[in-house]
Design an enzyme around this catalytic site. Structure first.
Site, mmCIF file in Angstrom:
data_model
loop_
_atom_site.group_PDB
_atom_site.id
_atom_site.type_symbol
_atom_site.label_atom_id
_atom_site.label_comp_id
_atom_site.label_asym_id
_atom_site.label_seq_id
_atom_site.Cartn_x
_atom_site.Cartn_y
_atom_site.Cartn_z
ATOM 1 C CE LYS A 1 -5.449 -0.904 -2.882
ATOM 2 N NZ LYS A 1 -4.814 0.430 -2.783
ATOM 3 C CB SER B 1 -2.877 3.374 -0.922
ATOM 4 O OG SER B 1 -3.819 3.924 -0.037
ATOM 5 C CB SER C 1 -5.669 1.093 0.789
ATOM 6 O OG SER C 1 -5.378 1.605 -0.494
#
Length: 488
Positions: free
Chosen positions: A96, A195, A171
């Site tokens: 990520k 997220s 996210s």
């Protein structure tokens, strides 16, 4: 190399190479036995990424193919020398884009860091490398991870795995989409305001937010206050979820709030008889949360599968002021997020490049007093005491993973739900705040699709630090429900 979204649509997994359809555990065993080479596995995934990533824009900052294959050859050579294979040996992994990766561009989704190349890995990334993962690039994220919709001015928007005209969530949206579309066998993410949970729900995979401190985070200059955000795993099944968590977890002295001890081998402990375990269905918190039609019924359908398997499900609304709890969440988020980003805001040239959500958090933090922060902390402590009382009666808590189905990718965030206005960029995800503030482990599990084919998920919250129990329920759930097997 930067990849942008182009024409959405089309079959995904039907075109995926056979190796890409296998789970991480199976791939690791095949590579360790040398039934297939790491080069073959990595090459298959790179071919698949080249074919479909332009549609979904999930993987960004992809390294040159020859460099990645050289790493795969090194993994094969290590096995040929008789070296032991780690739990991720030879598996391609994209990190990520909020976690620093040595030698690989890490943008945080911000134009201010579009060319930033870290000189060291985050703790989690270093552990995944040590376990044998081959880092191929990054997964897309909203700017600084703010908001449950993955888009940013550096790479653009990531599109939903099941309906590319819709949001991937966030996210960890790039991670969830790459996982669901078989561009990655397993994925990492992080979670403050859902997220790991929201994008898992929106892409029909499993997301796991570990107990606070279970997975140490670095760099974290606010280390003695870093309690609300955590990194964790995403996967298509419970065994892979447990495998990656076992790699990520464990004490590190550089993270002062990380839990003592090494990580357990969770994967070998998943099978358990959960008959008679009790689940409190919190639903929409007695009407406090606005919910789009169809979400509660899908979650209740998932719970019926668990009831049929012998667990006891009981609707229950805790006696707590949830508006006060939300305001405490907002205050603590201002404190943490605003404090971290304020040096950028203080530079006028950089301030104008910050997204609205970042400025909103920073400006909210500027208005805080020590007494208001103290009051928010007391509210969180009272909520934790309430959660402990719930766990005297129940073994798990359940509530939806989101309050709306995936919305059009062009929208920034939902302005209203069921006719009720949302007063901030993240109020529409209020449903995740109670679990975050509890510090307890929580998983998002798939519960199916609405009439438009859009996925949804449900949060399962376990007792403090009892990550294994939640993973065991995920294992039971995946064995008795059809939803996880529905590929894009």
């Amino acid at each position: 190399m930067r990849l942008a979204a182009t024409n959405p649509g089309g079959d995904v997994t039907g075109k995926a190479p056979e190796l890409c359809r296998l789970d991480a555990g199976t791939l690791c065993r095949l590579i360790a036995r040398r039934d297939v080479s790491a080069r073959e596995v990595v090459g298959a995934f790179l071919d698949h990424i080249e074919a479909i990533n332009p549609t979904y824009n999930a993987i960004v900052s992809l390294r040159p193919r020859e460099e990645i294959l050289a790493d795969a050859d090194a993994a094969d050579a290590a096995l040929a020398r008789g070296e032991a294979a780690g739990p991720l040996h030879g598996l391609p992994q994209a990190i990520k884009d909020l976690a620093p990766t040595k030698g690989i561009t890490t943008t945080f989704g911000s134009p201010l860091f579009a060319d930033f190349v870290p000189t060291a890995d985050a703790i989690m990334v270093a552990r995944m490398r040590a376990a044998g993962a081959i880092i191929i690039g990054k997964t897309n994220t909203p700017e600084f991870g703010l908001g449950s919709h993955t888009y940013n001015p550096v790479f653009g928007a990531t599109r939903n795995a099941y309906e590319p005209a819709r949001t991937a969530g966030g996210s960890s949206g790039g991670a969830a989409v790459a996982l669901a579309t078989r561009m990655l066998p397993v994925a990492d993410g992080s979670d403050f305001g859902g997220s790991l949970r929201n994008p898992a729900a929106y892409n029909n995979v499993f997301g796991f937010r570990p107990s606070q401190g279970r997975v140490p985070s670095l760099p974290a200059p606010e280390g003695f206050f870093s309690q609300l955000g955590t990194e964790g795993p995403m996967a298509r099944n419970a065994a892979d979820l447990a495998r990656l968590l076992s790699v990520q977890a464990g004490y590190d002295p550089r993270a002062p709030l990380s839990l003592d001890g090494a990580a357990r081998g969770y994967e070998a402990l998943l099978d358990a008889d959960l008959k008679g375990r009790r689940i409190a269905w919190l639903g929409d918190l007695g009407g406090h949360l606005a919910m789009e039609d169809g979400i509660l019924s899908l979650c209740e359908g998932g719970l019926r599968h668990l009831a049929d398997a012998g667990l006891v499900v009981e609707p229950h609304v805790p006696a707590f002021d949830f508006e006060t709890l939300w305001q405490a969440f907002v205050t603590l988020r201002h404190f943490m997020v605003g404090g971290k980003l304020k040096p950028l805001y203080d530079d006028p040239a950089k301030r104008e490049k910050l997204k609205f959500a970042a400025r909103w958090e920073i400006e909210g933090g500027e208005r805080l007093s020590a007494y208001r922060l103290y009051e928010a902390s007391t509210v969180r402590t009272a909520w934790y005491a309430c959660v402990l009382r719930l766990f005297e009666r129940f073994d798990y808590l359940a509530l939806p993973s989101a309050q709306v189905f995936p919305f059009p990718v062009e929208e920034e965030w939902p302005r209203e739900i069921a006719g009720r206005p949302m007063d901030s960029y993240h109020r529409w995800m209020e449903v995740v705040a109670p679990a975050t503030l509890s510090g307890c482990p929580v998983a998002s599990v798939p519960v199916g699709f609405n009439a438009d084919g859009l996925p949804m998920g449900m949060q399962i919250v376990g007792r403090p630090r009892d990550d294994l129990s939640v993973l065991q329920l995920v294992r039971t759930y995946e064995q008795i429900t059809p939803f996880p097997a529905v590929a894009p």
